[in-house]
Design an enzyme around this catalytic site. Structure first.
Site, mmCIF file in Angstrom:
data_model
loop_
_atom_site.group_PDB
_atom_site.id
_atom_site.type_symbol
_atom_site.label_atom_id
_atom_site.label_comp_id
_atom_site.label_asym_id
_atom_site.label_seq_id
_atom_site.Cartn_x
_atom_site.Cartn_y
_atom_site.Cartn_z
ATOM 1 N N ASN A 163 0.791 -1.238 0.000
ATOM 2 C CA ASN A 163 0.000 0.000 0.000
ATOM 3 C C ASN A 163 0.821 1.285 0.000
ATOM 4 O O ASN A 163 0.330 2.330 -0.404
ATOM 5 C CB ASN A 163 -1.004 -0.003 1.157
ATOM 6 C CG ASN A 163 -0.358 -0.079 2.504
ATOM 7 O OD1 ASN A 163 0.808 -0.440 2.619
ATOM 8 N ND2 ASN A 163 -1.093 0.260 3.544
ATOM 9 N N GLU A 259 5.371 -3.695 11.971
ATOM 10 C CA GLU A 259 4.123 -2.930 11.991
ATOM 11 C C GLU A 259 3.098 -3.765 11.247
ATOM 12 O O GLU A 259 3.264 -4.053 10.069
ATOM 13 C CB GLU A 259 4.311 -1.575 11.295
ATOM 14 C CG GLU A 259 5.339 -0.683 11.959
ATOM 15 C CD GLU A 259 4.977 -0.284 13.380
ATOM 16 O OE1 GLU A 259 3.781 -0.290 13.724
ATOM 17 O OE2 GLU A 259 5.895 0.027 14.159
ATOM 18 N N CYS A 293 -3.121 0.740 7.142
ATOM 19 C CA CYS A 293 -3.195 0.095 8.460
ATOM 20 C C CYS A 293 -3.852 1.014 9.468
ATOM 21 O O CYS A 293 -4.538 0.571 10.387
ATOM 22 C CB CYS A 293 -1.800 -0.293 8.919
ATOM 23 S SG CYS A 293 -0.707 1.115 8.965
HETATM 24 P P1 NAP Z 1 1.239 -9.046 3.467
HETATM 25 O O1 NAP Z 1 0.455 -9.939 2.591
HETATM 26 O O2 NAP Z 1 1.477 -9.468 4.864
HETATM 27 O O3 NAP Z 1 2.622 -8.786 2.715
HETATM 28 C C1 NAP Z 1 3.591 -7.939 3.244
HETATM 29 C C2 NAP Z 1 4.944 -8.319 2.726
HETATM 30 O O4 NAP Z 1 5.306 -9.603 3.225
HETATM 31 C C3 NAP Z 1 5.026 -8.435 1.206
HETATM 32 O O5 NAP Z 1 6.284 -7.980 0.790
HETATM 33 C C4 NAP Z 1 4.907 -9.924 0.979
HETATM 34 O O6 NAP Z 1 5.438 -10.361 -0.249
HETATM 35 C C5 NAP Z 1 5.726 -10.422 2.135
HETATM 36 N N1 NAP Z 1 5.523 -11.822 2.485
HETATM 37 C C6 NAP Z 1 4.484 -12.626 2.205
HETATM 38 N N2 NAP Z 1 4.700 -13.854 2.730
HETATM 39 C C7 NAP Z 1 5.893 -13.817 3.353
HETATM 40 C C8 NAP Z 1 6.656 -14.762 4.084
HETATM 41 N N3 NAP Z 1 6.253 -16.018 4.301
HETATM 42 N N4 NAP Z 1 7.846 -14.366 4.591
HETATM 43 C C9 NAP Z 1 8.287 -13.112 4.398
HETATM 44 N N5 NAP Z 1 7.606 -12.176 3.714
HETATM 45 C C10 NAP Z 1 6.423 -12.527 3.198
HETATM 46 O O7 NAP Z 1 0.568 -7.594 3.557
HETATM 47 P P2 NAP Z 1 0.012 -6.672 2.408
HETATM 48 O O8 NAP Z 1 -1.176 -7.351 1.801
HETATM 49 O O9 NAP Z 1 1.099 -6.228 1.508
HETATM 50 O O10 NAP Z 1 -0.483 -5.394 3.263
HETATM 51 C C11 NAP Z 1 -1.711 -5.409 3.931
HETATM 52 C C12 NAP Z 1 -1.560 -5.703 5.407
HETATM 53 O O11 NAP Z 1 -0.467 -4.970 5.919
HETATM 54 C C13 NAP Z 1 -2.744 -5.262 6.239
HETATM 55 O O12 NAP Z 1 -2.992 -6.214 7.228
HETATM 56 C C14 NAP Z 1 -2.285 -3.967 6.872
HETATM 57 O O13 NAP Z 1 -2.917 -3.607 8.052
HETATM 58 C C15 NAP Z 1 -0.850 -4.234 7.062
HETATM 59 N N6 NAP Z 1 -0.109 -2.977 7.093
HETATM 60 C C16 NAP Z 1 0.313 -2.517 8.279
HETATM 61 C C17 NAP Z 1 0.992 -1.313 8.365
HETATM 62 C C18 NAP Z 1 1.450 -0.767 9.671
HETATM 63 O O14 NAP Z 1 2.308 0.131 9.649
HETATM 64 N N7 NAP Z 1 0.954 -1.242 10.802
HETATM 65 C C19 NAP Z 1 1.273 -0.611 7.207
HETATM 66 C C20 NAP Z 1 0.838 -1.127 5.987
HETATM 67 C C21 NAP Z 1 0.148 -2.315 5.950
HETATM 68 P P3 NAP Z 1 4.453 -10.756 -1.465
HETATM 69 O O15 NAP Z 1 3.790 -9.495 -1.877
HETATM 70 O O16 NAP Z 1 5.378 -11.303 -2.467
HETATM 71 O O17 NAP Z 1 3.486 -11.769 -0.943
HETATM 72 O O1 G3P Z 2 -0.700 1.475 6.112
HETATM 73 C C1 G3P Z 2 0.499 2.165 6.245
HETATM 74 C C2 G3P Z 2 0.570 3.000 7.452
HETATM 75 O O2 G3P Z 2 1.851 3.171 7.877
HETATM 76 C C3 G3P Z 2 -0.311 4.207 7.364
HETATM 77 O O3 G3P Z 2 0.291 5.401 7.132
HETATM 78 O O4 G3P Z 2 0.256 7.810 6.730
HETATM 79 O O5 G3P Z 2 -1.628 6.400 5.919
HETATM 80 O O6 G3P Z 2 -1.365 6.827 8.335
HETATM 81 P P1 G3P Z 2 -0.653 6.685 7.020
#
Ligand code: NAP
Ligand code: G3P
Length: 485
Positions: A163, A259, A293
């Site tokens: 994202n 995160e 997130c």
């Molecule tokens: P995701 O599916 O967990 O993927 C995140 C990263 O992890 C991608 O680079 C992904 O690669 C990689 N990955 C997948 N499987 C893995 C494994 N077994 N080992 C190591 N890395 C692996 O998350 P997303 O769909 O990109 O993002 C959405 C989620 O992220 C939501 O739950 C959101 O809340 C969370 N998020 C949290 C924050 C925060 O700051 N708290 C910020 C942004 C997003 P691939 O793309 O190749 O699968």
């Molecule tokens: O989902 C990514 C997180 O770090 C959110 O950032 O700037 O949209 O609150 P922001």
């Protein structure tokens, strides 16, 4: 633009050891636009041997990088920030196609990232160690003094989500580099083309060969191998709680900064400025279709003012522009893929079946979910607890402030919460009781400004990010003790 990282037949290369290299596997992953399915480019699925090579390069290059005076490292990063600003339009155009972000938000992400890199360079230059007098501790004399400085950790593995492919890659890379580490970046597959352009900027700014390296390939295929690699000294991950848990289960004795997901609540009290609350809630819940997130993911409103708040929120939801970000400036865009849309739709349908009221939206065209507002959500519905990562906002009506706090805290997540009230004492009463990393008073939940601490508790993360906090997380205090007669 960058001929070396791409682009015969739109095939992107990886940056390893200072060169843009092709994978020997010949396995390519097509990156299609979530907007219209068109091919954005192809990235390489790297083999384990190639992953080894990238990480070894990072290991070897780190020593020289660490030796470079911090002011010189800062000069390189400052140059990268300027280059990024210059290329904001070009990189934003790629993001619009690759992750369906609206153009304004994409440009703002790139500019914010440049500011992040600058601030990281300046902060690191101004961080100082300390000396501790031994004499403070019982039984120790005046001659024992500890000189404590922060030193690098080695190779940082940065794993970023789809994202914010530029910002959430750079917010790992910049603090890691300023702390003297080298970096291996594994971006989200959908988002990797944008992230590779970011890395090209660091290369152009003069980051020496091997100090930043990239790995592309599906996380499900190479992720376990990468995170378990013995030469990786630190993992900085942003993504889902599911993958975060998996990584923390695989790694042992490896420090982690994570995160993860969230279910941020906007708590609206009886005395709140309801116009202010409605404005913030709608902006917080629906921007980039809720794929943040920190998006507002539930409203907890005191029943007495619920009808009035809901009316105001509803009016604003009706005004959201929905559509194709390639052609126009819109608020609500198609979701990253069909699977994400299926999931969001299932949450909406289940809440409807259980008696919730769909006030707005609820409809879908392919992966585009229209902004959806759901009232009378009750605690037996999945929508009350699960993170949609989509443009749907549940309203839970509560009798009093303590009920709101109790429901907020029952979530498995603990990223942020908002409280809307005109009474500062009530605001602090609520803020002190919420089990989250950050509480926003009279504002939407959000990460920035980026030098503030940003952390999640419970299933929302481990450790604290934010520029200085990230530099500290990716370095360690090292003590040298003077023993003077
Ligand atoms: P995701 O599916 O967990 O993927 C995140 C990263 O992890 C991608 O680079 C992904 O690669 C990689 N990955 C997948 N499987 C893995 C494994 N077994 N080992 C190591 N890395 C692996 O998350 P997303 O769909 O990109 O993002 C959405 C989620 O992220 C939501 O739950 C959101 O809340 C969370 N998020 C949290 C924050 C925060 O700051 N708290 C910020 C942004 C997003 P691939 O793309 O190749 O699968
Ligand atoms: O989902 C990514 C997180 O770090 C959110 O950032 O700037 O949209 O609150 P922001």
């Amino acid at each position: 633009m960058f001929n070396d990282l791409c682009c015969k037949d739109k095939i992107y290369r990886n940056y390893v050891g200072g060169e843009w290299v092709k994978s020997e596997t010949s396995k390519l992953i097509s990156i299609n636009s979530p907007v219209d399915g068109s091919l954005v480019g192809k990235v390489q699925a790297m083999s384990k041997e190639e992953v080894d090579y990238a990480i070894q390069n990072a290991k070897e290059a780190q020593k020289q990088w660490d030796k470079m005076p911090i002011n010189k490292r800062a000069t390189i990063l400052l140059k990268a920030a300027d280059l990024l600003d210059e290329k904001a339009e070009e990189i934003a155009n790629i993001m619009v196609l690759e992750i369906a972000k609206d153009k304004k938000s994409a440009i703002s992400e790139v500019n914010r990232t440049a500011d992040y890199i600058r601030f990281s360079a300046d902060t690191a230059k101004n961080m100082a160690g300390e000396t501790l007098p031994g004499e403070s501790f019982p039984g120790t004399g005046k001659g024992k003094i500890s000189i404590v400085n922060r030193v690098s950790l080695g190779v940082v593995l940065a794993i970023s989500p789809f994202n914010y492919p530029v910002n959430l890659s750079a917010s790992k890379i910049a603090p890691a580099l300023m702390a003297g580490n080298s970096v291996v970046l594994k971006p989200a597959t959908q988002g990797s083309i944008s992230a590779l352009h970011l890395v090209r900027v660091f290369q152009e700014a003069g980051v020496p060969a091997g100090v930043i390296n990239t790995i592309t390939g599906r996380g499900s295929e190479i992720g376990d191998y990468v995170v378990g690699h013995p030469l990786v000294d630190f993992i900085n991950f942003t993504g889902s709680t599911e993958i975060g848990l998996r990584i923390s289960g695989i790694t042992t004795m490896k420090p982690l900064l994570m995160e993860l997901g969230g279910k941020d609540a906007a708590i609206v009290l009886e005395d709140a400025d309801l116009d202010l609350a409605a404005h913030n809630i709608v902006a917080g819940a629906y921007s980039y279709s809720g794929q943040r997130c920190t998006a507002v993911k539930r409203i907890l409103v005191i029943d007495k003012v619920a009808d009035e708040l809901v009316k105001k929120v509803r009016e604003k939801v009706k005004l959201l522009k929905v559509g194709n970000p390639i052609n126009e400036q819109v608020d609500v865009v198609p979701l990253i893929d069909d699977k994400a849309a299926d999931y969001v739709e299932s949450l909406i349908l289940e809440s409807k079946e259980k008696g919730a009221t769909i006030l707005e939206g609820g409809n879908r065209e392919g992966n585009l979910i229209y902004p959806t507002l759901v009232d009378n959500v009750t605690l037996d519905m999945r929508l009350a607890w699960e993170e949609p990562f989509g443009p749907v906002l549940p309203i839970i009506r509560v009798n009093n402030v303590d009920e709101a706090i109790s429901i907020a805290n029952k979530s498995e997540y603990g990223l942020q919460s908002s409280v809307f009230t005109r009474d500062i004492n009530k605001a602090f009463y609520v803020a002190n009781k919420l089990e989250v990393g950050t509480v926003q008073i009279n504002n939407k939940t959000e990460r920035g400004p980026d030098h503030f601490p940003f952390s999640g508790v419970k299933a929302s993360g481990i450790g604290t990010q934010g520029i200085r906090y990230s530099i500290e997380a990716m370095s360690r205090p090292k003590a040298i003790v003077l023993n003077i007669e």
